[in-house]
Motif scaffolding. Sequence first.
Motif, PDB file in Angstrom:
ATOM      1  N   SER A 216      -7.111  10.914   2.344  1.00 60.65           N
ATOM      2  CA  SER A 216      -8.099  11.352   3.327  1.00 60.65           C
ATOM      3  C   SER A 216      -7.662  12.604   4.076  1.00 60.65           C
ATOM      4  CB  SER A 216      -8.373  10.208   4.325  1.00 60.65           C
ATOM      5  OG  SER A 216      -8.940   9.100   3.672  1.00 60.65           O
TER       6      SER A 216
ATOM      7  N   SER B 236      -7.573  -2.648  -4.366  1.00 57.32           N
ATOM      8  CA  SER B 236      -8.300  -2.486  -3.107  1.00 57.32           C
ATOM      9  C   SER B 236      -7.373  -2.184  -1.932  1.00 57.32           C
ATOM     10  CB  SER B 236      -9.114  -3.751  -2.803  1.00 57.32           C
ATOM     11  OG  SER B 236      -8.264  -4.885  -2.702  1.00 57.32           O
TER      12      SER B 236
ATOM     13  N   ARG C 209     -12.983   6.670   7.917  1.00 60.27           N
ATOM     14  CA  ARG C 209     -12.398   5.995   9.077  1.00 60.27           C
ATOM     15  C   ARG C 209     -11.590   6.929   9.963  1.00 60.27           C
ATOM     16  NH1 ARG C 209     -15.810   1.981   8.984  1.00 60.27           N
ATOM     17  NH2 ARG C 209     -15.481   0.417   7.350  1.00 60.27           N
TER      18      ARG C 209
ATOM     19  N   ARG D 208       0.835  -1.205   0.000  1.00 63.59           N
ATOM     20  CA  ARG D 208       0.000   0.000   0.000  1.00 63.59           C
ATOM     21  C   ARG D 208       0.870   1.255   0.000  1.00 63.59           C
ATOM     22  NH1 ARG D 208      -5.124   1.948   1.881  1.00 63.59           N
ATOM     23  NH2 ARG D 208      -4.963   3.889   3.068  1.00 63.59           N
TER      24      ARG D 208
ATOM     25  N   GLU E  41     -19.138   0.193   1.383  1.00 62.55           N
ATOM     26  CA  GLU E  41     -17.889  -0.166   2.055  1.00 62.55           C
ATOM     27  C   GLU E  41     -16.708   0.651   1.542  1.00 62.55           C
ATOM     28  OE1 GLU E  41     -18.467  -3.033  -1.398  1.00 62.55           O
ATOM     29  OE2 GLU E  41     -19.684  -2.145   0.208  1.00 62.55           O
ATOM     30  N   GLU E  42     -16.737   1.058   0.278  1.00 69.13           N
ATOM     31  CA  GLU E  42     -15.654   1.855  -0.275  1.00 69.13           C
ATOM     32  C   GLU E  42     -15.701   3.284   0.253  1.00 69.13           C
ATOM     33  OE1 GLU E  42     -13.899   3.257  -4.639  1.00 69.13           O
ATOM     34  OE2 GLU E  42     -15.321   1.579  -4.502  1.00 69.13           O
TER      35      GLU E  42
ATOM     36  N   GLU F 135     -14.383   3.758   3.861  1.00 66.76           N
ATOM     37  CA  GLU F 135     -12.933   3.846   4.058  1.00 66.76           C
ATOM     38  C   GLU F 135     -12.461   5.294   4.119  1.00 66.76           C
ATOM     39  OE1 GLU F 135     -10.786   1.555   4.728  1.00 66.76           O
ATOM     40  OE2 GLU F 135     -12.199  -0.103   4.597  1.00 66.76           O
TER      41      GLU F 135
ATOM     42  N   ALA G 294      -7.525   1.478  -0.632  1.00 69.51           N
ATOM     43  CA  ALA G 294      -8.828   1.995  -0.215  1.00 69.51           C
ATOM     44  C   ALA G 294      -8.669   3.153   0.761  1.00 69.51           C
ATOM     45  CB  ALA G 294      -9.647   0.878   0.424  1.00 69.51           C
ATOM     46  N   GLY G 295      -9.503   4.159   0.572  1.00 65.59           N
ATOM     47  CA  GLY G 295      -9.466   5.321   1.445  1.00 65.59           C
ATOM     48  C   GLY G 295      -8.457   6.371   1.045  1.00 65.59           C
TER      49      GLY G 295
END
Length: 371
Positions: free
Chosen positions: A309, A290, A340, A246, A333-334, A337, A293-294
């Motif tokens: 974010s 994936s 959060r 990531r 769900e996406e 993220e 994500a976020g």
Amino acid sequence: MPAALDNVSSSREVRVYSTSAIPLPQYRLVQLPPDLLALLTDSSSPPPPLVLRSQSLQTPTYLCARDTVFQLREVSQSNALLLLTPDPAADDEVRATPLHGGYIELIPHTPNIDLSFVPYYHGPHSICITPMISLSLAAVAARVPSSRTAFSRAWTQACGVEIDGVTYRLHDQDVVAKLLPMMLTAVQASGLDPCALEASAVAKAVRGDDEPDENDEPDCVVEAILRRFSTTPSAPYKLDTAALARWFGLTVLAEHADHSTDTAAFTNLWIRALPPLLLDSFPDSTPPLSLLAGECVQPTPNTVVYLPSRTLPIEPAARLKRLFSVRTTWPSEELAEFMRDIEPVPSRVDALFTKHARRKVVKGKAFISRR
């Protein structure tokens, strides 16, 4: 002023008095939530330490426990409150201490931990420069109104390190981006077990056969990076391949932050940036999108856009408005993220969607769109 209570005892009258001639201690009543009260009264384990913290006189005060945080809120009431204390000199009398006209309520709180006041560490020579603020790790923790668990997690994510009693955050470009690939390459070349790493062994593998000198990073810097990218909180460290992939993916995507990027082209760049140690962890040596994500969004199936974010508004309604400007409809769900960091509790994220957006279910899958 003398006062009397009737029917306090079935066998006798208890006289209650208070006099200004006797210095009285000051008390404030705190209403404890049931879960916190249960922890304090559980005889099977020692009670958790409780600490009151506030960043300044102008900011709220928080009661911090091991895993939870509560904001203190004063509740006023018109009824008189008296604290009764038996008088050791007389069996039938008690002293009444007037209390403040109200009590303190504890509100569950999920703080957004801000470590921006901790200076950056740019390399082994940067510690020669006196930072604007010099705090020990204990002093930093005391300034942050959070639970010990949440602070430890945030400190790890920030690559926090304490060198000679002064705390720093490792600079992402000057330190992490330079040292992390070297560490992963050295781990593989030296045959070290990526599931059981010690900071000293990794630091030695990075240096090779050379003796440490002033240009080498101290072991604690290596350990801060290991801790950040491991699934274990302490040594021996087990590398978190998903977190590492990531990080490399977001580093590549950030280079194209000002425009959308072809998904296939980005994936190829991502694969080329990954050290061989990580490529073997994914089927066909291809990490899934994936993992990001976020931090990124696909406005179309063939394009990807960097959307960290930390650059989005903190206020939930404003954040959702910004996200809907990029993409009109999101899988639930996406979209979650991207929430959060301001609301880690899933049920509360759903409540934000209900309040500020519109939910619909298509073939058993929830989608969120602008209200």
